[in-house]
Design a protein around this motif. Structure first.
Motif, PDB file in Angstrom:
ATOM      1  N   LYS A   1       0.848  -1.189   0.000  1.00 51.53           N
ATOM      2  CA  LYS A   1       0.000   0.000   0.000  1.00 51.53           C
ATOM      3  C   LYS A   1       0.886   1.242   0.000  1.00 51.53           C
ATOM      4  CE  LYS A   1      -3.499   2.225   2.843  1.00 51.53           C
ATOM      5  NZ  LYS A   1      -4.202   2.205   4.126  1.00 51.53           N
ATOM      6  N   VAL A   2       0.473   2.276  -0.722  1.00 57.40           N
ATOM      7  CA  VAL A   2       1.239   3.533  -0.747  1.00 57.40           C
ATOM      8  C   VAL A   2       1.239   4.125   0.664  1.00 57.40           C
ATOM      9  CG1 VAL A   2       1.311   5.874  -1.675  1.00 57.40           C
ATOM     10  CG2 VAL A   2       0.720   3.969  -3.168  1.00 57.40           C
ATOM     11  N   GLY A   3       2.429   4.525   1.120  1.00 54.32           N
ATOM     12  CA  GLY A   3       2.565   5.115   2.447  1.00 54.32           C
ATOM     13  C   GLY A   3       2.721   6.620   2.377  1.00 54.32           C
ATOM     14  N   HIS A   4       2.260   7.303   3.417  1.00 56.62           N
ATOM     15  CA  HIS A   4       2.355   8.759   3.506  1.00 56.62           C
ATOM     16  C   HIS A   4       2.849   9.144   4.896  1.00 56.62           C
ATOM     17  CE1 HIS A   4       0.088   9.446  -0.216  1.00 56.62           C
ATOM     18  NE2 HIS A   4      -0.631   8.406   0.154  1.00 56.62           N
ATOM     19  N   LEU A   5       3.805  10.049   4.935  1.00 57.08           N
ATOM     20  CA  LEU A   5       4.290  10.619   6.191  1.00 57.08           C
ATOM     21  C   LEU A   5       4.221  12.132   6.061  1.00 57.08           C
ATOM     22  CD1 LEU A   5       7.471   8.407   6.630  1.00 57.08           C
ATOM     23  CD2 LEU A   5       5.309   8.140   7.834  1.00 57.08           C
ATOM     24  N   SER A   6       3.935  12.804   7.172  1.00 56.41           N
ATOM     25  CA  SER A   6       3.816  14.252   7.141  1.00 56.41           C
ATOM     26  C   SER A   6       4.391  14.851   8.420  1.00 56.41           C
ATOM     27  CB  SER A   6       2.335  14.641   7.002  1.00 56.41           C
ATOM     28  OG  SER A   6       2.203  16.028   6.888  1.00 56.41           O
ATOM     29  N   GLY A   7       5.349  15.754   8.257  1.00 57.98           N
ATOM     30  CA  GLY A   7       5.953  16.447   9.395  1.00 57.98           C
ATOM     31  C   GLY A   7       7.017  15.628  10.094  1.00 57.98           C
ATOM     32  N   HIS A   8       7.817  16.309  10.890  1.00 57.01           N
ATOM     33  CA  HIS A   8       8.938  15.661  11.582  1.00 57.01           C
ATOM     34  C   HIS A   8       8.492  14.514  12.479  1.00 57.01           C
ATOM     35  CE1 HIS A   8      12.258  18.968  11.176  1.00 57.01           C
ATOM     36  NE2 HIS A   8      11.887  18.464  10.021  1.00 57.01           N
ATOM     37  N   ARG A   9       7.367  14.677  13.160  1.00 56.10           N
ATOM     38  CA  ARG A   9       6.916  13.638  14.095  1.00 56.10           C
ATOM     39  C   ARG A   9       6.715  12.294  13.375  1.00 56.10           C
ATOM     40  NH1 ARG A   9       3.855  13.679  19.375  1.00 56.10           N
ATOM     41  NH2 ARG A   9       5.017  15.598  19.553  1.00 56.10           N
TER      42      ARG A   9
END
Length: 149
Positions: A49-57
């Motif tokens: 599945k395509v993964g998404h991360l957002s921001g330093h945390r």
């Protein structure tokens, strides 16, 4: 990105080198230093599945993901960039080795053939940062290796 006008850029290439070293050394602060505070990442890997991360945390979780391996080694290849004032985009090739070992000294190397498609911006400190990274895993392979990690 227009490949006809794209060119090498040492400052932008250095961000990817610092990213790779931070992952291989499990250095969270070093990893986050290459990203803008609100940076995003998209990870595409065949069969996942395509993964998404957002921001330093969320980006700091990258270190937790690679911690399941005894050792990693990111080897960077060619890179090209297109700079437009305080913004830029680029493409960086990488072969990432993810080593795991057994008690017998034999192990496995999960090899990922990756292209990083990046967008960059100059921050308030006048340094380049990655504002978005797409991690495109073109292929993976598993190799049997000898090593004592």
């Amino acid at each position: 990105m227009d490949l006809q006008s794209a060119a090498p850029d040492l400052e932008l290439e250095t961000l990817s080198r610092r990213y790779a070293a931070a992952i291989d050394h499990r250095d969270i602060a070093g990893l986050l230093s290459v990203f803008a505070a609100d940076a995003t990442m998209r990870v595409e890997q065949p069969g996942h599945k395509v993964g998404h991360l957002s921001g330093h945390r969320e980006l700091e979780h990258i270190i937790k993901v690679v911690n399941r391996f005894s050792r990693t080694a990111h080897v960077l290849g060619q890179s090209l960039f297109q700079v437009d004032g305080d913004r830029a985009e680029g493409e960086v090739y990488c072969t990432a080795h993810h080593f795991s070992s057994s008690a017998s000294g034999s192990g496995h190397d999960l090899v990922m053939h990756i292209r990083y498609i990046d967008r960059y911006a100059i921050g308030q400190d006048l340094s380049w940062r990655i504002v978005h990274r797409s991690v495109l895993v073109d292929a993976t392979e598993e190799r049997r290796v000898q090593g004592d990690w």
